[in-house]
Scaffold this active site. Structure first.
Site, short mmCIF file in Angstrom:
data_model
loop_
_atom_site.label_atom_id
_atom_site.label_comp_id
_atom_site.label_asym_id
_atom_site.label_seq_id
_atom_site.Cartn_x
_atom_site.Cartn_y
_atom_site.Cartn_z
CG ASP A 101 -1.88 -1.13 1.45
OD1 ASP A 101 -1.33 -2.42 0.92
OD2 ASP A 101 -2.95 -1.01 1.98
CG HIS A 126 -3.46 3.89 1.90
ND1 HIS A 126 -4.76 3.95 1.62
CD2 HIS A 126 -3.02 2.58 2.28
CE1 HIS A 126 -5.23 2.68 1.77
NE2 HIS A 126 -4.26 1.99 2.40
CG ASP A 153 -5.53 -0.26 -0.29
OD1 ASP A 153 -6.34 -0.60 -1.19
OD2 ASP A 153 -5.61 -0.42 0.89
CG ASP A 193 -9.13 6.38 -0.77
OD1 ASP A 193 -9.67 7.54 -0.92
OD2 ASP A 193 -9.91 5.33 -0.91
NE ARG A 194 -7.39 5.31 6.03
CZ ARG A 194 -8.20 5.25 7.10
NH1 ARG A 194 -8.33 6.31 8.35
NH2 ARG A 194 -9.03 4.36 7.63
CG ASN A 197 -9.35 -2.20 0.82
OD1 ASN A 197 -8.08 -2.57 0.67
ND2 ASN A 197 -9.88 -1.93 1.95
CG HIS A 198 -8.60 2.00 0.36
ND1 HIS A 198 -9.33 3.19 0.93
CD2 HIS A 198 -8.55 1.35 1.29
CE1 HIS A 198 -9.37 3.05 2.29
NE2 HIS A 198 -8.83 1.96 2.34
CG HIS A 215 -4.99 -5.14 -1.64
ND1 HIS A 215 -3.93 -4.25 -1.46
CD2 HIS A 215 -5.75 -4.81 -0.59
CE1 HIS A 215 -4.42 -3.42 -0.41
NE2 HIS A 215 -5.52 -3.73 0.11
NE ARG A 243 -8.49 -5.73 6.63
CZ ARG A 243 -7.58 -4.68 6.72
NH1 ARG A 243 -8.31 -3.57 6.62
NH2 ARG A 243 -6.42 -4.95 6.54
CG HIS A 299 -5.98 -5.66 3.11
ND1 HIS A 299 -6.63 -4.41 2.75
CD2 HIS A 299 -6.77 -6.47 3.76
CE1 HIS A 299 -7.70 -4.55 3.11
NE2 HIS A 299 -7.95 -5.95 3.72
#
Length: 556
Positions: free
Chosen positions: A300, A302, A329, A332-333, A361-362, A410, A458, A485
Site C-alpha cells: 500500500d 495510500h 491501495d 485514499d488517506r 479494496n481502496h 492485495h 474488518r 492490506h
C-alpha cells in the site's frame, strides 16, 4: 471471604491493565493496547469501558468489524453508556454504513443531550444519509450507464472552442432566471404565471443547446472539442503526440514534488491510455522474470507521494530492467493520491512491462467517497475524472503470479478450499467490488495466527490460518503468498510458517502510526524474498484525509 478478596484483586489488576493499555494507546501502540485491554477483560468481563476502549484501538487499526463487536458488547453490558454507541457509530461511519451510524449517534445525543459534540455528529450523519438517499434516487440503472471514457477523445482537447458543457454565461443566465421566478412568485403572485412561462421558455432553449452539445452519456462527445486548450503560459510537463516518455514522467514527478499541477489534457491522456492497457489484461496476470533478473513488489502507498519518490530513490525508477508490482491501495488517506496514481499510470504508459498494478479494496467508489480520493480528484482535476478513475479502477487485475511460484494479491485467500488459479482468472472484475465471493475475499481478507477460518476483523472478507494458506499453495503448485492490506510496525511481517508475507509501503501511515515501510526484491530463478525497509520522509504541510468527508475527519 477469600472469594471476595480474589474478586477484588482481579478487579484491581484489571484496572492496572487498563491503565497500561491507555498508555500504549497514547503511544500509538494499538496492537499492544488491544492485548492489554483483552487481559483486563479476562479478569473483569463486565466492565463496558474496557470493551469501548478496545473498540477504539481496533478502529485505529482499521479493524472495524472487531470494533463493532466490542462496542456492541459494551452496549449490552451498559445500555446507558454513551461511548459504546459512539464507538460503534464511528466504526459504522468508517465502513460507509451511514444509516446505522446515524442511529447510534442519535442514541448518544439522547443519552447526552447537552453534549455539543454528539449534536454535531448527528447533524453530519443526517446530512450524509440525506445525500445518500438523494444519490440513490437519481442513480441511473447499471444497464443504462454509458462509459465516461468512451465519450472522451483526448487528442481533440484544445483544438476548438466548442464544448459539451453549458457555457458559464448560460449557466449564470439559467440561475438568474430561476431566482427571478422565485422573487416574482413571492412579491407579485398575479404575474407569476406569465413570468414563469417566459423563464421556462428560456430554460428550454438552454436545454436544447446543451443537449445538442452532448452525447447520451451527458459528458463529452468525440465530435466536440473540449475547452481544455494547453495555454501558452503553461510551464509544466508536456506529452508530445501519443508517446509518454521517461523525460515527461521525470518532469511531471518533479512538478508534483514542487506542488505544481499537471494539465488536464495530459492527465486525460495518461488515464485513458492506462485504461486501454488494463482492459486487455486477464484478472490474474502471469509475470515471467528471466534468470539473473530481479523484480520488486510494493504494498500500500495510500497517497503518500513523497514516500513513493523515496522508494524510487532507494530502488531505482521503474523500467524494463527494474520492474515493479504495486499491490493495490494506491489512493485514499494520504492527500497526494492524485500525484501517486498519475505517476504510476504514467510509468505504465511509458513501458507496460516496467510496472504492474493490482487492485486493492481502496480502488473502489465506496472507499474513495469516504477516505479522500474523490474529494481530492474533484479539487485538483474535475468531476469528470471522479467517474473516469472509478471506471479505470474496475479494469485493474486482481492478482499476479511470479514465475509460477509466488502468488501476489492485495488482501488474501478464500472462505472455501479448492480455489484454483484458473478460477481467479475467470472472475469478471469489471465492476465495483461485491460484498462477498472470490473477488471480495481477494481484496479484503487477512491472515490470522490460529488455524482454520474466522470472521473478519474488518467486517468484510474473512480471516484465514496457516493451514488454509498451505492448502492453497499445494493445490496450485505455488511456494509463497505475498499480500499487503495491513499496516505493520516494521513494514512487513512473515507469517504462516514462512509461507505468507505481508508488505506495506506507506511509512508513518497517516502521519501517526510510526511504522516503517517496506518493499520486496525477488531474484530469479530462486525468487528468495529480499525485504528492504525504509522510514518516512518529510512532505508538505497537507494533512492526511485533507480531502475526506467532513464527518469522517471529525473522528481523526
Amino acid at each position: 471471604m477469600p472469594n471476595m478478596e480474589t474478586e477484588n484483586s482481579s478487579v484491581s489488576r484489571a484496572e492496572e491493565l487498563k491503565a497500561l493499555a491507555n498508555e500504549a494507546f497514547r503511544a500509538k501502540k494499538y496492537s499492544q493496547a488491544i492485548d492489554l485491554y483483552s487481559q483486563a477483560i479476562e479478569l473483569n468481563s463486565l466492565n463496558a469501558v474496557y470493551y469501548a476502549n478496545r473498540a477504539f484501538a481496533h478502529t485505529k487499526l482499521e479493524e472495524y468489524g472487531s470494533a463493532i463487536q466490542d462496542a456492541s458488547k459494551a452496549i449490552e453490558i451498559d445500555p446507558r453508556y454513551p461511548k459504546g454507541y459512539y464507538r460503534r457509530g464511528a466504526a459504522y461511519l468508517a465502513m460507509g454504513k451511514f444509516k446505522e451510524a446515524l442511529k447510534d449517534f442519535q442514541q448518544v445525543k439522547k443519552l447526552s443531550p447537552n453534549d455539543p459534540d454528539a449534536a454535531q455528529k448527528v447533524k453530519e450523519c443526517e446530512k450524509a444519509v440525506k445525500k445518500l438517499k438523494f444519490e440513490e434516487a437519481i442513480a441511473v440503472p447499471e444497464s443504462e450507464r454509458h462509459s465516461v471514457a468512451d465519450s472522451i477523445d483526448y487528442r481533440s482537447i484544445g483544438m476548438s472552442p466548442s464544448s459539451s458543457f453549458v457555457s458559464t454565461q448560460a449557466a449564470i443566465l439559467a440561475a438568474t432566471a430561476t431566482v427571478v421566478v422565485a422573487v416574482v412568485v413571492m412579491v407579485w403572485p398575479a404575474v407569476a404565471t406569465t413570468v414563469a412561462g417566459m423563464v421556462v421558455a428560456v430554460l428550454m432553449i438552454l436545454g436544447a443547446y446543451w443537449w445538442g452539445s452532448c452525447s447520451g452519456s451527458g459528458v463529452f462527445t468525440k465530435s466536440r472539442k473540449l475547452e481544455l486548450e494547453v495555454e501558452p503560459q503553461y510551464s509544466g510537463a508536456r506529452i508530445e503526440g501519443d508517446v509518454i516518455t521517461l523525460d515527461f514522467v521525470k518532469k511531471m514527478m518533479d512538478d508534483f514534488k514542487n506542488q505544481k499541477c499537471l494539465h488536464k489534457r495530459y492527465a486525460f491522456q495518461i488515464v485513458l491510455q492506462t485504461r486501454e492497457m488494463l482492459r486487455a489484461l486477464p484478472s490474474l496476470v502471469d509475470i515471467d522474470i528471466p534468470d539473473g533478473k530481479h523484480f520488486t513488489v510494493c504494498g500500500d502507498v495510500h497517497g503518500q507521494f513523497y514516500d513513493l519518490l523515496n522508494i524510487f530513490e532507494l530502488n531505482g525508477l521503474p523500467s524494463e530492467e527494474n520492474p515493479y508490482l504495486f499491490n493495490g491501495d494506491f489512493v485514499d488517506r494520504g492527500s497526494f493520491s492524485v500525484e501517486v496514481i498519475l505517476t504510476l499510470f504514467a510509468f505504465k504508459c511509458m513501458c507496460p512491462s516496467a510496472i504492474y498494478l493490482s487492485r486493492g479494496n481502496h480502488e473502489s467508489k465506496s472507499m474513495n467517497k469516504i477516505y479522500g480520493f474523490e474529494g481530492e480528484v474533484r479539487s485538483k482535476l474535475s468531476e469528470t475524472f471522479v467517474e473516469l478513475f472509478a471506471e479505470v479502477f474496475c479494469c485493474l487485475p486482481l492478482a499476479h503470479v511470479l514465475n509460477q511460484k509466488v502468488f501476489v494479491v492485495h488482501g488474501g485467500l478464500f472462505s472455501l478450499d479448492g480455489v484454483k488459479l484458473s478460477d481467479i482468472k475467470a472472475i469478471d472484475r469489471f465492476c465495483e467490488p461485491p460484498e462477498e465471493g472470490l473477488m471480495c475475499e481477494l481484496l479484503w481478507s487477512d491472515p490470522q495466527p490460529l488455524p482454520g477460518r474466522g470472521p473478519s476483523k474488518r467486517g468484510v472478507g474473512l480471516s484465514f490460518g496457516a493451514d488454509v494458506t498451505k492448502r492453497f499453495l499445494q493445490d496450485n503448485s505455488l511456494d509463497l503468498v505475498v499480500r499487503s492490506h495491513e499496516v505493520k510496525d516494521e513494514g512487513y511481517e512473515i507469517e504462516h510458517d514462512g509461507k505468507l508475507i505481508t508488505v506495506f509501503s506507506a511509512p508513518n501511515y497517516c502521519d501517526q502510526m510510526g511504522n516503517k515501510g517496506a518493499f520486496i526484491r525477488f531474484e530469479a530463478p530462486t525468487l528468495n524474498p529480499n525485504i528492504v525497509t525504509f522510514a518516512a520522509v518529510p512532505h508538505p504541510d497537507v494533512k492526511p484525509m485533507a480531502y475526506a468527508n467532513n464527518f469522517l475527519r471529525m473522528f481523526q
